[in-house]
Design a protein around this motif. Structure first.
Motif, PDB file in Angstrom:
ATOM      1  N   PRO A  77      -3.574   5.767  -6.714  1.00 39.76           N
ATOM      2  CA  PRO A  77      -3.497   7.175  -7.102  1.00 39.76           C
ATOM      3  C   PRO A  77      -2.750   8.049  -6.116  1.00 39.76           C
ATOM      4  O   PRO A  77      -2.289   9.128  -6.484  1.00 39.76           O
ATOM      5  N   PHE A  78      -2.626   7.591  -4.851  1.00 40.45           N
ATOM      6  CA  PHE A  78      -1.984   8.415  -3.828  1.00 40.45           C
ATOM      7  C   PHE A  78      -1.014   7.569  -3.007  1.00 40.45           C
ATOM      8  O   PHE A  78      -1.389   6.516  -2.476  1.00 40.45           O
ATOM      9  N   ARG A 100       2.873   0.022  -7.973  1.00 39.78           N
ATOM     10  CA  ARG A 100       2.908   0.867  -6.779  1.00 39.78           C
ATOM     11  C   ARG A 100       1.942   0.313  -5.728  1.00 39.78           C
ATOM     12  O   ARG A 100       2.222   0.345  -4.538  1.00 39.78           O
ATOM     13  N   ARG A 101       0.788  -0.166  -6.162  1.00 40.70           N
ATOM     14  CA  ARG A 101      -0.173  -0.768  -5.227  1.00 40.70           C
ATOM     15  C   ARG A 101       0.401  -2.024  -4.563  1.00 40.70           C
ATOM     16  O   ARG A 101       0.128  -2.285  -3.387  1.00 40.70           O
ATOM     17  N   LEU A 102       1.185  -2.790  -5.317  1.00 42.08           N
ATOM     18  CA  LEU A 102       1.677  -4.068  -4.805  1.00 42.08           C
ATOM     19  C   LEU A 102       2.940  -3.930  -3.977  1.00 42.08           C
ATOM     20  O   LEU A 102       3.420  -4.906  -3.415  1.00 42.08           O
ATOM     21  N   GLU A 103       3.476  -2.743  -3.906  1.00 45.16           N
ATOM     22  CA  GLU A 103       4.775  -2.580  -3.238  1.00 45.16           C
ATOM     23  C   GLU A 103       4.681  -2.420  -1.745  1.00 45.16           C
ATOM     24  O   GLU A 103       5.413  -2.115  -1.165  1.00 45.16           O
ATOM     25  N   GLY A 104       3.956  -2.249  -0.970  1.00 45.45           N
ATOM     26  CA  GLY A 104       3.977  -1.943   0.441  1.00 45.45           C
ATOM     27  C   GLY A 104       2.589  -1.756   0.840  1.00 45.45           C
ATOM     28  O   GLY A 104       2.180  -0.765   1.407  1.00 45.45           O
ATOM     29  N   ALA A 105       1.788  -2.604   0.448  1.00 46.50           N
ATOM     30  CA  ALA A 105       0.395  -2.310   0.418  1.00 46.50           C
ATOM     31  C   ALA A 105      -0.354  -2.838   1.612  1.00 46.50           C
ATOM     32  O   ALA A 105      -0.004  -3.833   2.193  1.00 46.50           O
ATOM     33  N   ALA A 124     -14.514   9.637 -11.360  1.00 44.22           N
ATOM     34  CA  ALA A 124     -14.321   8.285 -10.830  1.00 44.22           C
ATOM     35  C   ALA A 124     -12.951   7.800 -11.279  1.00 44.22           C
ATOM     36  O   ALA A 124     -12.678   7.713 -12.481  1.00 44.22           O
ATOM     37  N   CYS A 125     -12.074   7.511 -10.324  1.00 43.08           N
ATOM     38  CA  CYS A 125     -10.677   7.186 -10.615  1.00 43.08           C
ATOM     39  C   CYS A 125     -10.432   5.699 -10.392  1.00 43.08           C
ATOM     40  O   CYS A 125     -10.618   5.191  -9.282  1.00 43.08           O
ATOM     41  N   PHE A 126      -9.987   5.018 -11.449  1.00 46.42           N
ATOM     42  CA  PHE A 126      -9.713   3.590 -11.376  1.00 46.42           C
ATOM     43  C   PHE A 126      -8.219   3.294 -11.463  1.00 46.42           C
ATOM     44  O   PHE A 126      -7.818   2.222 -11.904  1.00 46.42           O
ATOM     45  N   MET A 127      -7.394   4.237 -11.032  1.00 46.93           N
ATOM     46  CA  MET A 127      -5.975   3.938 -10.829  1.00 46.93           C
ATOM     47  C   MET A 127      -5.852   3.057  -9.591  1.00 46.93           C
ATOM     48  O   MET A 127      -6.504   3.305  -8.577  1.00 46.93           O
ATOM     49  N   PRO A 128      -5.001   2.042  -9.624  1.00 43.14           N
ATOM     50  CA  PRO A 128      -4.866   1.186  -8.442  1.00 43.14           C
ATOM     51  C   PRO A 128      -4.146   1.847  -7.270  1.00 43.14           C
ATOM     52  O   PRO A 128      -4.332   1.450  -6.129  1.00 43.14           O
ATOM     53  N   PHE A 162     -12.594   2.032  -5.940  1.00 40.47           N
ATOM     54  CA  PHE A 162     -12.303   3.221  -6.735  1.00 40.47           C
ATOM     55  C   PHE A 162     -12.327   4.445  -5.835  1.00 40.47           C
ATOM     56  O   PHE A 162     -12.820   4.412  -4.708  1.00 40.47           O
ATOM     57  N   TYR A 163     -11.761   5.543  -6.352  1.00 41.22           N
ATOM     58  CA  TYR A 163     -11.789   6.835  -5.674  1.00 41.22           C
ATOM     59  C   TYR A 163     -12.745   7.770  -6.405  1.00 41.22           C
ATOM     60  O   TYR A 163     -12.850   7.732  -7.646  1.00 41.22           O
ATOM     61  N   LEU A 164     -13.416   8.624  -5.655  1.00 39.18           N
ATOM     62  CA  LEU A 164     -14.158   9.741  -6.214  1.00 39.18           C
ATOM     63  C   LEU A 164     -13.377  11.017  -5.927  1.00 39.18           C
ATOM     64  O   LEU A 164     -13.103  11.335  -4.761  1.00 39.18           O
ATOM     65  N   LEU A 165     -13.002  11.732  -6.980  1.00 37.72           N
ATOM     66  CA  LEU A 165     -12.151  12.910  -6.873  1.00 37.72           C
ATOM     67  C   LEU A 165     -12.877  14.134  -7.421  1.00 37.72           C
ATOM     68  O   LEU A 165     -13.855  14.019  -8.171  1.00 37.72           O
TER      69      LEU A 165
END
Length: 445
Positions: free
Chosen positions: A249-250, A311-316, A243-247, A146-149
């Motif tokens: 986010p950037f 997006r996570r699975l595309e070029g990860a 706390a960001c649970f986007m797979p 996860f990310y902390l933002l």
């Protein structure tokens, strides 16, 4: 005494109240198909009644989109007239949150005492019961990235010193020290739930972290993730963070996954049935991997349930999108980690952190059991050869899931139809949105 179909004892409520005399309210939370907690806030005097009698909530919670709106195609799978079904506490999930309130997880049951067919935890428990009927006890753990933002969506500032987390700093112990007041609070809250948070890592991007959890009974392992995400969100708010649970986010930075480690043990002896035998990988584990690989295309909607998942699975980096397996290789979908031969297991690395842990556990365990029943061949190591190709987009994943007889059998027809309808609705809504990049590229054509 136990009255609950989940096995939660009635004295669990009183023990909690005795231990926390200042707690005046308790959040009672049911994970919907997205893994979002839906429920109520009850007062202290209502807790014992919840454990004795359950609490009514509408099953239409499982027919909602990610924003809580009803989806017609999902509602059509329900015939209860919108009435309430009884929710019961999940044993061992009652604890005190960082916000000072209690929290307990729920599972929903129908008037006949059977799990409501739309409840994702019920779907997982059905596959665990299937495994036990075959003579296996599923064990597992899920990792949480996860990310902390900060409030504006940028990398958070460290509580100690105020430095912004602006560089990758992979596995930096100094960065962990700077963030220690936040994580000390997370660990303290986890202790109230007997939540086994273990190793903490500064991950492969600015403000990204990973928490590992102790290996144990698969049902508790999935409950652990639901509790851990709630504790992280609540604690982050109190530190002025998010706390960001986007797979993903950037763009251009590491994605966040939720890897599932899985093995099967002998329920009587407790021995690991995936353990190496005379230095040779267990046939049982290889057959399980074969079953998971053979059905992976059909499970991808569960593993990648949102547009952002793809997006996570595309070029990860370290986010496999190929149907492959191998030994101690973080570029494959199914990895057999090194370590003690007695603790051998496989790690499923595809699911994003946005996935519902109950559904992830259900489809991975269910397809692994299929592999044992058919003695499936895993195929060549570090290769997708011999297995169906994976969907190339979210829309393809929805179609593959909706058409799958295996998913219908493993999750049940009502849950399968409802989830597919909700995701079609969500996909159409996203497709109808004109993005900023389209304006940037095409406005002046």
């Amino acid at each position: 005494m136990t009255l609950s179909p989940t096995g939660s004892p009635t004295d669990e409520a009183q023990s909690f109240l005795d231990a926390h005399p200042r707690v005046e309210a308790i959040d009672i939370s049911l994970a919907d198909l997205h893994g979002i907690g839906r429920g109520k806030m009850i007062r202290r005097h209502e807790l014992a009644g919840l454990f004795r009698e359950g609490r009514g909530m509408p099953a239409s919670l499982f027919a909602q989109d990610i924003e809580g709106n009803d989806v017609a195609g999902a509602i059509a799978t329900q015939d209860d007239g919108g009435g309430d079904s009884l929710c019961w506490p999940v044993a061992g999930t009652l604890g005190r949150q960082p916000n000072g309130r209690g929290l307990v997880l729920l599972q929903m049951f129908g008037p006949d005492g059977a799990p409501v067919p739309h409840d994702p935890r019920g779907a997982m428990m059905a596959q665990i019961a299937r495994a036990r009927g075959m003579g296996f006890q599923p064990m597992g753990a899920l990792e949480l990235e996860f990310y902390l933002l900060d409030a504006a969506g940028g990398p958070a500032r460290a509580p100690m010193g105020g430095r912004r987390m602006s560089s990758t700093n992979c596995m930096s112990v100094d960065e962990l020290d700077e963030m220690s007041p936040f994580f000390d609070a997370v660990y303290a809250a986890a202790a109230s739930f007997d939540l086994p948070l273990e190793t903490l890592i500064s991950e492969y991007a600015q403000g990204q972290f990973e928490l590992t959890l102790r290996y144990r009974d698969l049902a508790r392992a999935a409950d652990d993730i639901v509790l851990a995400k709630q504790i992280l969100r609540s604690t982050a708010r109190r530190f002025g963070m998010r706390a960001c649970f986007m797979p993903k986010p950037f763009a251009g930075r590491s994605g966040s996954g939720m890897h599932l480690h899985l093995s099967l043990t002998d329920p009587c002896q407790g021995t690991n049935l995936f353990a190496d035998k005379d230095g040779v990988t267990s046939d049982l584990m290889l057959q399980a991997i074969g079953g998971v690989r053979g059905a992976m295309a059909e499970t991808m909607l569960v593993l990648g349930p949102t547009l952002n998942s793809w997006r996570r699975l595309e070029g990860a980096i370290y986010s496999p999108a190929a149907n492959s397996w191998g030994y101690d290789d973080r570029n494959v979908a199914l990895r057999i980690p090194g370590g003690s031969p007695a603790s051998r297991h496989f790690e499923h690395r595809v699911a994003g952190v946005d996935a519902n842990p109950y559904l992830v556990a259900a489809v991975i365990l269910g397809t692994a059991l299929d592999g044992l029943e058919t003695r499936a061949d895993p195929g060549p190591e570090a290769s997708a050869e011999g297995a169906p190709s994976l969907p190339q987009s979210w829309a393809e994943a929805i179609a593959a899931f909706a058409a799958s007889d295996r998913m219908r059998r493993i999750l049940g027809p009502d849950l399968q139809i409802a989830l597919a309808a909700i995701k079609r609705h969500e996909c159409a809504r996203v497709a109808d949105h004109v993005t900023d990049i389209e304006w940037q590229l095409y406005a002046d054509l």
